[in-house]
Scaffold this active site. Structure first.
Site, PDB file in Angstrom:
ATOM      1  N   ASP A  46       0.854   2.468   3.805  1.00 47.79           N
ATOM      2  CA  ASP A  46       0.018   3.567   3.298  1.00 47.79           C
ATOM      3  C   ASP A  46       0.886   4.812   3.091  1.00 47.79           C
ATOM      4  O   ASP A  46       0.480   5.926   3.437  1.00 47.79           O
ATOM      5  CB  ASP A  46      -1.157   3.860   4.236  1.00 47.79           C
ATOM      6  CG  ASP A  46      -2.217   4.745   3.571  1.00 47.79           C
ATOM      7  OD1 ASP A  46      -2.094   5.045   2.361  1.00 47.79           O
ATOM      8  OD2 ASP A  46      -3.173   5.142   4.265  1.00 47.79           O
ATOM      9  N   HIS A  95       0.851  -1.203   0.000  1.00 45.53           N
ATOM     10  CA  HIS A  95       0.000   0.000   0.000  1.00 45.53           C
ATOM     11  C   HIS A  95       0.882   1.247   0.000  1.00 45.53           C
ATOM     12  O   HIS A  95       1.276   1.745   1.050  1.00 45.53           O
ATOM     13  CB  HIS A  95      -0.912  -0.015   1.236  1.00 45.53           C
ATOM     14  CG  HIS A  95      -2.010   1.001   1.176  1.00 45.53           C
ATOM     15  ND1 HIS A  95      -3.265   0.795   1.696  1.00 45.53           N
ATOM     16  CD2 HIS A  95      -2.050   2.246   0.651  1.00 45.53           C
ATOM     17  CE1 HIS A  95      -4.017   1.853   1.493  1.00 45.53           C
ATOM     18  NE2 HIS A  95      -3.297   2.765   0.867  1.00 45.53           N
ATOM     19  N   HIS A 124     -11.031   0.970   0.671  1.00 43.88           N
ATOM     20  CA  HIS A 124     -10.778   2.018   1.672  1.00 43.88           C
ATOM     21  C   HIS A 124     -12.152   2.286   2.271  1.00 43.88           C
ATOM     22  O   HIS A 124     -12.955   3.017   1.697  1.00 43.88           O
ATOM     23  CB  HIS A 124     -10.209   3.245   0.929  1.00 43.88           C
ATOM     24  CG  HIS A 124     -10.249   4.530   1.662  1.00 43.88           C
ATOM     25  ND1 HIS A 124      -9.117   5.268   1.926  1.00 43.88           N
ATOM     26  CD2 HIS A 124     -11.274   5.246   2.187  1.00 43.88           C
ATOM     27  CE1 HIS A 124      -9.439   6.371   2.583  1.00 43.88           C
ATOM     28  NE2 HIS A 124     -10.752   6.381   2.743  1.00 43.88           N
TER      29      HIS A 124
HETATM   30  O1  DOR Z   1      -3.998   9.542   4.581  1.00 44.61           O
HETATM   31  C1  DOR Z   1      -4.249   9.126   3.470  1.00 44.61           C
HETATM   32  N1  DOR Z   1      -3.612   9.580   2.378  1.00 44.61           N
HETATM   33  N2  DOR Z   1      -5.210   8.184   3.332  1.00 44.61           N
HETATM   34  C2  DOR Z   1      -5.634   7.802   2.122  1.00 44.61           C
HETATM   35  O2  DOR Z   1      -6.483   6.955   2.062  1.00 44.61           O
HETATM   36  C3  DOR Z   1      -5.092   8.415   0.890  1.00 44.61           C
HETATM   37  C4  DOR Z   1      -3.733   8.915   1.118  1.00 44.61           C
HETATM   38  C5  DOR Z   1      -3.258   9.809   0.010  1.00 44.61           C
HETATM   39  O3  DOR Z   1      -3.379   9.444  -1.162  1.00 44.61           O
HETATM   40  O4  DOR Z   1      -2.687  10.872   0.308  1.00 44.61           O
END
Ligand code: DOR
Length: 443
Positions: A312, A66, A185
Site C-alpha cells: 500500500d 498495491h 478498500h
Molecule cells: O493510507 C492510505 N493512503 N490508504 C488508502 O487507502 C489510500 C492511500 C493513498 O492513496 O494515499
C-alpha cells in the site's frame, strides 16, 4: 546485422526459493542468457561473468500488487519513474498501481498509458488496476472489459470503498466473466469517523478513532456478494479480527475470495502513536490497530487465510505530511520496506518459513492478478531478487528512491535485505543502487 549484444550471467551457490514450483534448493548454480533462465550446464554460459550467490536467496517475480504512483496528476508526491525506482530498490520486479490518480485510471487509454510508461522506464513490470466505477465516484461502472482488453489486471476504487452493494454485485458478476478480480478498500464511511484506531491510545491523545467494525461490516458484505455472484473478490489491506473471520468463512465455502495485509500492520500496532504522538507519519488508512489485532493478523498469514503481502505504498510530499494530524493525508511510503518488513515480521521471529512468506509476495499476487509464470525454469523470464537474509539494517527514509519519505518504520531495524534486482535478465538494482541507465522496452 543485429546491434543487440548477447548478455548473460552465472549465479553460483545460491539458495533458490521458488514458490511457483515449491522448490527450496540449497546451493544451486544457475544461468541467465538474453533475459531468460538457461540450464546451468549450458555451454554458452562459460563466456559470462559469475556471481557468488553463497549465503543469498534467489526469489523469482516479487510483485507488489498495491502501490500508488500518483501519476497522472500528483507528481509532487511520486511519479511513475520515481515509483519504479523505489520498486527496484526494494527488490520488487512487478507492481500494480492503484487507479486513484488525477484523473482516475478508468479508461482503456489510461491503462495503455500506464503500460507504456512502465515499458519506457524499463525497471519493473507494470500491471495496471483500473477503477471499478467511473472516476471512482461509486455511481456507475467504468468500462471494465475494455480496460481488461488493454491490460488492466484487476479493478478497484482503492482509497475509497465501493459503497453501493448493488454496484459491487454488478462489478463482481461482470468481472468474473473475463475473469478478473475486484479489489475492495472495505470501509463503511459512516463508521469511519477517525484518523487513527479507536481505542485507549486515541482517547489519550484526544484523536477521533475509527473502529475495526468500519472495515469488517463491509468485508462481510463483500463476502456475501462474492458468494451470491461467484465473482473474484480481493480484500485490500485487511486490519481487523472480524474481517479475518469473514475471509475464513469465505474460504470454507469455497468462495473466490483472497486477502492482503501490509507489513506496517504486521510490524506495528497503535502503540506506535505513543512514540510518534501527533506526528501524522502514523496516519494511514486503515489505521494501525491494537496489539491483539496485529497478533491475529500475523497468525492469519501463517494459517494461510492471507494470500498476499503488499505495501500500500502511499507516498506524500513532506509538506503535506508536516500538517497537523487532522489535516495530513493518509499513507505510508512502503515499497522500499516491503520485502524486509515481511521477513522481519514473519521469518525472523520463526513464525513462518521463507518459502511461505515469499509465496505471498510472488505466486499469491500472480494468482489474484491472473498472471502466469512457470518459476525458475529454462526459458522463463529472468525476473529475480537476491536477498541477504542476515543483513540487519536501520530504516532511513533519506535513503529512499521514492519521493515519499513518510514511514513510521523510520529508525526501526529490519532483518533481511534485497541486495539485487533483475528484470528480464537486466540488473535494475545492485548493492542498493538502482541501475536505470539505458533500460527500456520491457515486454
Ligand atoms: O493510507 C492510505 N493512503 N490508504 C488508502 O487507502 C489510500 C492511500 C493513498 O492513496 O494515499
Amino acid at each position: 546485422m543485429s546491434t543487440e549484444r548477447t548478455t548473460g550471467v552465472r549465479i553460483r551457490g545460491v539458495r533458490v526459493i521458488d514458490p511457483f514450483r515449491d522448490v527450496d534448493s540449497l546451493e544451486e548454480d544457475l544461468g541467465i542468457i538474453d533475459g531468460v533462465f538457461v540450464r546451468a550446464d549450458d555451454p554458452e554460459l562459460m563466456r559470462f561473468p559469475a556471481l557468488d550467490g553463497r549465503g543469498l536467496w534467489l526469489v523469482p517475480r516479487i510483485v507488489d500488487m498495491h502501490v500508488h504512483f500518483r501519476e497522472p496528476g500528483q507528481t509532487w508526491k511520486e511519479t511513475f519513474h520515481t515509483g519504479c525506482r523505489a520498486a527496484a530498490h526494494g527488490g520488487v520486479t512487478g507492481v500494480a498501481p492503484m487507479p486513484n490518480t488525477t484523473p482516475v485510471i478508468d479508461t482503456p487509454e489510461w491503462v495503455e498509458w500506464e503500460i507504456q510508461r512502465g515499458r519506457d522506464i524499463g525497471l519493473v513490470r507494470v500491471f495496471p488496476i483500473g477503477a471499478v466505477t467511473q472516476q471512482s465516484r461509486g455511481e456507475a461502472l467504468a468500462e471494465l472489459f475494455r480496460m481488461y482488453q488493454k491490460g488492466a489486471r484487476a479493478f478497484s476504487d482503492d482509497g475509497r470503498p465501493v459503497t453501493s452493494s448493488a454496484l459491487m454485485r454488478s462489478a463482481l458478476s461482470y468481472a468474473a466473466t473475463f475473469p478478473a478480480a475486484v479489489i475492495n478498500h472495505a470501509e463503511d464511511l459512516s463508521l469511519a469517523a477517525g484518523w487513527c484506531n479507536e481505542g485507549a491510545l486515541a482517547q489519550q491523545l484526544g484523536l477521533p478513532g475509527t473502529p475495526e467494525a468500519a472495515e469488517a461490516v463491509m468485508v462481510w458484505r463483500d463476502v456475501i456478494l462474492a458468494g451470491l455472484t461467484g465473482g473474484r473478490l480481493h480484500e485490500a489491506h485487511v486490519s481487523s479480527i472480524e474481517s479475518l473471520n469473514a475471509i475464513r468463512y469465505a474460504k470454507t465455502q469455497n468462495f473466490r475470495v483472497t486477502a492482503e495485509v501490509t507489513p506496517h500492520h504486521l510490524l506495528l500496532s497503535d502503540e506506535a502513536l505513543a512514540r510518534w504522538r501527533y506526528d501524522p507519519v502514523t496516519k494511514v488508512n486503515p489505521p494501525l490497530r491494537s496489539a491483539a489485532t496485529r497478533e491475529a493478523l500475523l497468525h492469519a498469514v501463517k494459517a494461510g487465510d492471507i494470500d498476499v503481502i503488499a505495501s500500500d505504498h502511499a507516498p506524500h510530499h513532506a509538506d503535506e505530511k508536516n500538517l497537523s494530524y487532522a489535516e495530513a493525508p493518509y499513507g505510508i511510503s512502503g515499497l522500499e520496506t516491503l520485502v524486509a518488513g515481511a521477513l522481519t515480521a514473519l521469518v525472523d521471529p520463526g513464525l513462518m518459513s521463507p518459502m511461505e512468506v515469499m509465496r505471498r509476495l510472488t505466486a499469491g499476487p500472480h494468482r489474484v492478478l491472473g498472471l502466469t509464470y512457470p518459476g525458475v525454469v529454462p526459458g522463463a523470464a529472468a525476473d529475480l531478487t537476491l536477498i541477504d537474509p542476515r543483513q540487519r539494517w536501520r530504516v532511513d527514509p533519506a535513503q529512499f528512491y521514492s519521493k515519499g519519505r513518510n514511514t513510521p518504520l523510520a529508525g526501526m531495524t529490519l532483518v533481511g535485505q534485497a541486495v539485487a534486482t533483475m528484470v528480464q535478465g537486466r540488473w535494475t538494482m545492485r548493492d542498493g543502487e538502482v541501475l536505470d541507465e539505458g533500460l527500456s522496452n520491457l515486454h
